[in-house]
Design a protein around this motif. Structure first.
Motif, PDB file in Angstrom:
ATOM      1  N   SER A 111       0.805  -1.247  -0.176  1.00  0.00           N
ATOM      2  CA  SER A 111      -0.059   0.030  -0.241  1.00  0.00           C
ATOM      3  C   SER A 111       0.904   1.370  -0.031  1.00  0.00           C
ATOM      4  O   SER A 111       0.579   2.279  -0.803  1.00  0.00           O
ATOM      5  CB  SER A 111      -0.946  -0.060   1.253  1.00  0.00           C
ATOM      6  N   LEU A 112       1.953   1.327   0.724  1.00  0.00           N
ATOM      7  CA  LEU A 112       2.759   2.266   0.985  1.00  0.00           C
ATOM      8  C   LEU A 112       3.764   2.499  -0.410  1.00  0.00           C
ATOM      9  O   LEU A 112       3.753   3.692  -0.784  1.00  0.00           O
ATOM     10  CB  LEU A 112       3.648   2.542   2.043  1.00  0.00           C
ATOM     11  N   LEU A 113       4.064   1.461  -0.849  1.00  0.00           N
ATOM     12  CA  LEU A 113       4.934   1.738  -2.292  1.00  0.00           C
ATOM     13  C   LEU A 113       3.873   2.186  -3.449  1.00  0.00           C
ATOM     14  O   LEU A 113       4.387   2.892  -4.241  1.00  0.00           O
ATOM     15  CB  LEU A 113       5.415   0.270  -2.671  1.00  0.00           C
ATOM     16  N   ILE A 114       2.699   1.676  -3.483  1.00  0.00           N
ATOM     17  CA  ILE A 114       1.714   2.453  -4.229  1.00  0.00           C
ATOM     18  C   ILE A 114       1.570   3.594  -4.104  1.00  0.00           C
ATOM     19  O   ILE A 114       1.583   4.554  -5.031  1.00  0.00           O
ATOM     20  CB  ILE A 114       0.631   1.639  -4.435  1.00  0.00           C
ATOM     21  N   ASP A 115       1.323   4.182  -2.985  1.00  0.00           N
ATOM     22  CA  ASP A 115       1.205   5.559  -2.667  1.00  0.00           C
ATOM     23  C   ASP A 115       2.476   6.393  -2.854  1.00  0.00           C
ATOM     24  O   ASP A 115       2.272   7.621  -3.320  1.00  0.00           O
ATOM     25  CB  ASP A 115       0.566   5.599  -1.034  1.00  0.00           C
ATOM     26  N   TYR A 116       3.589   5.791  -2.609  1.00  0.00           N
ATOM     27  CA  TYR A 116       4.900   6.507  -2.940  1.00  0.00           C
ATOM     28  C   TYR A 116       4.904   6.766  -4.439  1.00  0.00           C
ATOM     29  O   TYR A 116       5.156   8.132  -4.949  1.00  0.00           O
ATOM     30  CB  TYR A 116       6.130   5.961  -2.491  1.00  0.00           C
ATOM     31  N   THR A 117       4.392   5.754  -5.181  1.00  0.00           N
ATOM     32  CA  THR A 117       4.527   5.928  -6.801  1.00  0.00           C
ATOM     33  C   THR A 117       3.516   7.195  -7.212  1.00  0.00           C
ATOM     34  O   THR A 117       3.744   8.014  -8.167  1.00  0.00           O
ATOM     35  CB  THR A 117       4.257   4.842  -7.344  1.00  0.00           C
ATOM     36  N   LEU A 118       2.335   6.943  -6.519  1.00  0.00           N
ATOM     37  CA  LEU A 118       1.368   7.791  -7.125  1.00  0.00           C
ATOM     38  C   LEU A 118       1.695   9.507  -6.536  1.00  0.00           C
ATOM     39  O   LEU A 118       1.332  10.270  -7.199  1.00  0.00           O
ATOM     40  CB  LEU A 118      -0.049   7.622  -6.421  1.00  0.00           C
ATOM     41  N   THR A 119       2.178   9.365  -5.304  1.00  0.00           N
ATOM     42  CA  THR A 119       2.759  10.756  -4.781  1.00  0.00           C
ATOM     43  C   THR A 119       3.581  11.462  -5.914  1.00  0.00           C
ATOM     44  O   THR A 119       3.568  12.806  -6.090  1.00  0.00           O
ATOM     45  CB  THR A 119       3.343  10.653  -3.659  1.00  0.00           C
ATOM     46  N   VAL A 120       4.497  10.779  -6.394  1.00  0.00           N
ATOM     47  CA  VAL A 120       5.270  11.379  -7.259  1.00  0.00           C
ATOM     48  C   VAL A 120       4.709  11.963  -8.728  1.00  0.00           C
ATOM     49  O   VAL A 120       4.644  12.951  -9.096  1.00  0.00           O
ATOM     50  CB  VAL A 120       6.465  10.376  -7.845  1.00  0.00           C
ATOM     51  N   ALA A 121       3.798  11.045  -8.973  1.00  0.00           N
ATOM     52  CA  ALA A 121       2.906  11.376 -10.212  1.00  0.00           C
ATOM     53  C   ALA A 121       1.864  12.509 -10.008  1.00  0.00           C
ATOM     54  O   ALA A 121       2.145  13.565 -10.653  1.00  0.00           O
ATOM     55  CB  ALA A 121       2.174  10.270 -10.769  1.00  0.00           C
ATOM     56  N   VAL A 122       1.215  12.444  -9.103  1.00  0.00           N
ATOM     57  CA  VAL A 122       0.327  13.573  -8.614  1.00  0.00           C
ATOM     58  C   VAL A 122       1.074  14.940  -8.450  1.00  0.00           C
ATOM     59  O   VAL A 122       0.771  16.264  -8.755  1.00  0.00           O
ATOM     60  CB  VAL A 122      -0.373  13.198  -7.351  1.00  0.00           C
TER      61      VAL A 122
END
Length: 607
Positions: A111-122
């Protein structure tokens, strides 16, 4: 000085790792830029949801903001407890793994790895949007500009924490200064009735019939974007300068205070200045508050510039959080082991580059549109929040340490609230794109579970009984040859130095070719038997595999089969393209199909 040295800096010794660890002043911008950037749009997310029922509902932004600040307080207290309980880092991943079980720990990590990835894109897309809003001519270049920013951060983080922190610290502190100045000036205007801050700020005492609880809950969950990024500090405790725990806790406390002051202040000022969100997205709530507080003068543009920078640099939190968490998971065999390896600059290169690649794919697929990426955002981080809170409740209940009931109560409330946010996000944002995260999360969980099973299986098969004697066996060496030349001569000489059981194997494409090779070999007479096979289908590999099979049937386990490949090495890389690479193909196929030893005897050409 080589180009690599110029690009990434000199290699660092392992003993220099202490110098790469972060003091508080550097940790705050590196690990908190994501959370701090969220306040740039947290209030706006609340107002946009409330605007769906009318401007009269804007007054409810204050109790919603108060509830979010209370949630921030609970999370700050909880994660300070996590830092004390798990100083080795890992945050929610470690808490869930130790208290809920390995599978729940993996879920928190995914869950955190997905969120970190989305954080960069957003974050990058939001920053680029701020640029294109000021310079509309650049709108057609949103994706290339986003990719440029992303890989700039990849490059800086590959140079090491120390250098990236030096570069990214100034924009973060500029944003903090601008926000504190904005809140201070706005509250002063509101208290004195100066400027346009003459509107009465009130807290509603009852809910109108036209305003449903569902809208209020959507506004609350949307405003919770201001909470994302808090967990990054607890993941990176070992990377703080000593005393690491105390410095990490102080950084966490500083972040919590800044979030509460800035987020709460901006929400109050949005009411004091009677701000209404722009549905077209041309103007942000923060920019309108700044314009009312300072006018559209120099400081207004400084605030806009600082906001743009912090939105982009919010991605840097992920470039520290993702590699650190991936390295911890890799040490537990829940990620490929290369993620635990440090590069020459003591950075986790595989994690940094992987994050750059994944976020770039998101930017390309979603064409850099922030509004398309945001629905995917925050579900993962709140799911990890929930598991961390539940894990701590179980930990305090089991250990019954001093004041454990108070700790368990705080974490229990946090678990209920964060789980509630997950449910609201999943329902309200499902059709807007949240379904992607809901589907990808279990798939990635299955993937890392299979990775762990693989490592466990490999360890089981490779385990050695230290008391058992080492079994030895004679060797028979098979040398595939394509003719008689210096490479074959050196290979046969090496083979004969190891064992007398050497046989050469030649594949002819016609009977005439076979007879010619046998005559040449007999004339040369190197003291090694030659086996010649005619291949009517002009393939070398199949006859070789069949010959190895016959040898295995003949010798069984009494002798170990070794295939020794003669191979000449060209001096220039493009020269290799001029040859058929038969040794490479034979080696690859034998590794995949046969339990034999495969080795290469290189012969280096001068030109």
């Amino acid at each position: 000085m080589t180009f690599k040295r110029l690009l990434f800096g000199r290699p660092l010794k392992s003993e220099e790792a202490e110098g790469e660890k972060m003091p508080i002043w550097k940790a705050l911008p590196i690990l908190s830029s994501d959370a701090l950037s969220s306040v740039a749009y947290g209030t706006e997310m609340i107002l946009l949801e409330l605007a769906t029922v009318g401007a009269f509902a804007f007054s409810f932004s204050l109790p919603i903001a108060a509830a979010i600040i209370l949630l921030i307080t609970i999370l700050i207290i909880s994660y300070r407890q996590v830092i004390d309980a798990y100083p080795q880092g890992g945050g929610a991943y470690m808490v869930a793994k130790e208290n809920l079980g390995v599978m729940w720990g993996r879920l928190a990590g995914v869950s955190l790895l997905i969120d970190y990835t989305l954080t960069v894109a957003v974050s990058v897309s939001a920053g680029v949007l701020a640029i294109t809003s000021a310079f509309p001519a650049l709108a057609q270049w949103i994706v290339p500009i986003g990719l440029l920013f992303t890989w700039f951060m990849v490059w800086m983080n590959l140079r090491g924490t120390s250098e990236s922190g030096n570069v990214f610290a100034l924009p973060t502190y500029l944003f903090i200064f601008c926000m504190i100045a904005l809140v201070g000036k706005g509250l002063f205007d509101w208290a004195t009735g100066a400027g346009s801050a003459a509107y009465r700020v009130s807290i509603p005492t009852e809910i109108p019939a036209s305003l449903t609880w569902f809208v209020l809950l959507k506004a609350f969950s949307s405003g919770c974007s201001a909470v994302t990024g808090i967990e990054a500090i607890s993941n990176a405790v070992p990377h703080f300068r000593n005393p690491a725990q105390r410095n990490a806790k102080r950084t966490m406390l500083t972040l919590g205070a800044l979030l509460a002051v800035i987020f709460g202040g901006v929400t109050i000022l949005s009411q004091a200045y009677s701000i209404q969100p722009d549905p077209t997205g041309t103007k942000t709530v923060l920019s309108m508050v700044a314009a009312d507080a300072f006018g559209r003068g120099v400081f207004f543009y400084i605030i806009q510039f600082a906001t743009m920078l912090i939105l982009i640099l919010a991605a840097n939190t992920s470039f520290n959080g993702f590699p650190i968490l991936a390295s911890i998971m890799a040490q537990d065999k829940n990620m490929p082991r290369m993620f635990s390896n440090r590069g020459e600059r003591l950075a986790f290169n595989y994690g940094i580059i992987t994050l750059g690649v994944l976020s770039s794919i998101l930017l390309i697929v979603f064409r850099g549109r922030t509004e398309a990426l945001i629905p995917l955002y925050a579900i993962g981080v709140f799911l990890s929040f929930t598991m961390a809170q539940i894990g701590l409740v179980l930990k305090w209940s089991r250990e019954k340490s001093q004041k454990w009931k108070r700790k368990a109560f705080i974490n229990g409330v946090g678990a209920v609230v964060t789980f509630f946010v997950v449910i609201i996000f999943s329902i309200t944002k499902f059709q807007e794109g949240a379904w992607i995260v809901i589907i990808i999360t279990p798939l990635l969980l299955l993937l890392i579970t299979q990775i762990n099973h693989h490592y466990q299986n490999v360890a089981k098969q490779l385990k050695v009984d230290l008391t058992a004697p080492i079994e030895t066996a004679d060797t028979v060496i098979i040398i595939p040859v394509a003719g008689i030349h210096k490479v074959v001569v050196s290979t046969i000489a090496f083979a004969k130095s190891l064992t007398p059981n050497v046989v050469a194997f030649y594949v002819a494409f016609s009977p005439e070719d076979a007879k010619k090779m046998e005559e040449k070999w007999e004339k040369w007479n190197p003291g090694v038997r030659l086996v010649v096979v005619v291949s009517r289908y002009r393939t070398v590999i199949k006859p070789l595999i069949e010959f190895i099979g016959r040898a295995e049937n003949r010798y069984g386990k009494k002798m170990k089969i070794t295939v020794l490949l003669p191979e000449f090495i060209t001096r220039k890389w493009w020269h290799r393209l001029l040859h058929n690479q038969s040794a490479f193909r034979i080696r690859a196929i034998l590794f995949a199909r046969k339990d034999v030893v495969v080795a290469t005897v290189p012969f280096r050409l001068n030109d």
